[in-house]
Design a protein around this motif. Structure first.
Motif, PDB file in Angstrom:
ATOM      1  N   ALA A  27       0.836  -1.211   0.000  1.00  0.00           N
ATOM      2  CA  ALA A  27       0.000   0.000   0.000  1.00  0.00           C
ATOM      3  C   ALA A  27       0.866   1.256   0.000  1.00  0.00           C
ATOM      4  O   ALA A  27       0.606   2.206  -0.739  1.00  0.00           O
ATOM      5  CB  ALA A  27      -0.942  -0.004   1.204  1.00  0.00           C
ATOM      6  N   GLN A  75      -7.602  -4.913   1.117  1.00  0.00           N
ATOM      7  CA  GLN A  75      -8.242  -3.619   1.338  1.00  0.00           C
ATOM      8  C   GLN A  75      -7.415  -2.520   0.673  1.00  0.00           C
ATOM      9  O   GLN A  75      -6.372  -2.139   1.178  1.00  0.00           O
ATOM     10  CB  GLN A  75      -8.364  -3.329   2.839  1.00  0.00           C
ATOM     11  CG  GLN A  75      -9.182  -4.344   3.587  1.00  0.00           C
ATOM     12  CD  GLN A  75      -8.334  -5.278   4.443  1.00  0.00           C
ATOM     13  OE1 GLN A  75      -7.140  -5.112   4.576  1.00  0.00           O
ATOM     14  NE2 GLN A  75      -8.961  -6.282   4.998  1.00  0.00           N
ATOM     15  N   GLY A  76      -7.862  -2.078  -0.475  1.00  0.00           N
ATOM     16  CA  GLY A  76      -7.225  -0.941  -1.115  1.00  0.00           C
ATOM     17  C   GLY A  76      -6.042  -1.252  -2.013  1.00  0.00           C
ATOM     18  O   GLY A  76      -5.459  -0.340  -2.590  1.00  0.00           O
ATOM     19  N   ILE A  77      -5.645  -2.522  -2.111  1.00  0.00           N
ATOM     20  CA  ILE A  77      -4.561  -2.892  -3.020  1.00  0.00           C
ATOM     21  C   ILE A  77      -4.983  -4.115  -3.827  1.00  0.00           C
ATOM     22  O   ILE A  77      -5.894  -4.838  -3.437  1.00  0.00           O
ATOM     23  CB  ILE A  77      -3.237  -3.204  -2.275  1.00  0.00           C
ATOM     24  CG1 ILE A  77      -3.413  -4.390  -1.332  1.00  0.00           C
ATOM     25  CG2 ILE A  77      -2.710  -1.979  -1.555  1.00  0.00           C
ATOM     26  CD1 ILE A  77      -2.110  -4.945  -0.810  1.00  0.00           C
TER      27      ILE A  77
END
Length: 142
Positions: A27, A75-77
């Motif tokens: 991230a 989450q988010g990557i």
């Protein structure tokens, strides 16, 4: 930076902690994460009989571990997973070569005491990796 970060998991708490460190690193660097679980044999077990058989192999079990951890991290990557045949250090190195990874993340489990003398996955990867290696502190787990 971007690129791909590889992390190895085996279902243990220390591997999960290393995977979380790898996720955070990915991230921060704008990289994707590839979760790998190694298996060393083609052993299979058959449950049931006749048309109600369930066949589970070491490869299936390793794929399940990698996928389960990958799903918990996404989450988010971008996160992917795979099972790779071989001993854990060899499997990580082989997969890093195949996908042209920029970093391999391993935990520092077994890098103290007798494990340090006899070898560990982290030690083997650090000495043979085709890319940078990040050793995550996992000692306060398990």
């Amino acid at each position: 930076m971007s690129g791909i970060i590889v992390v190895g998991v085996d279902g243990s708490g220390t591997a999960k902690k290393a995977a979380e460190s790898a996720r955070d690193l990915a991230a921060a660097l704008g990289a994707s994460l590839h979760v790998v679980s190694a298996f060393d044999s083609d052993r299979t077990e058959v449950y049931g009989s006749g048309s109600d058989q369930l066949v589970i192999s070491d490869a299936d079990a390793a794929e399940h571990v990698a996928r389960t951890v990958a799903e918990s991290l996404g989450q988010g990557i971008e996160v992917s997973s795979s099972a790779v045949r071989g001993r854990p250090a060899d499997a990580l190195i082989k997969e890093a070569l195949r996908i042209e990874a920029r970093i391999i993340v391993v935990g520092n489990r077994r890098m103290k005491g007798i494990g340090r003398v006899l070898g560990s996955v982290a030690n083997s990867v650090a000495h043979n990796a085709p890319c940078d290696v990040y050793i995550a502190n996992t000692y306060d787990v398990d």
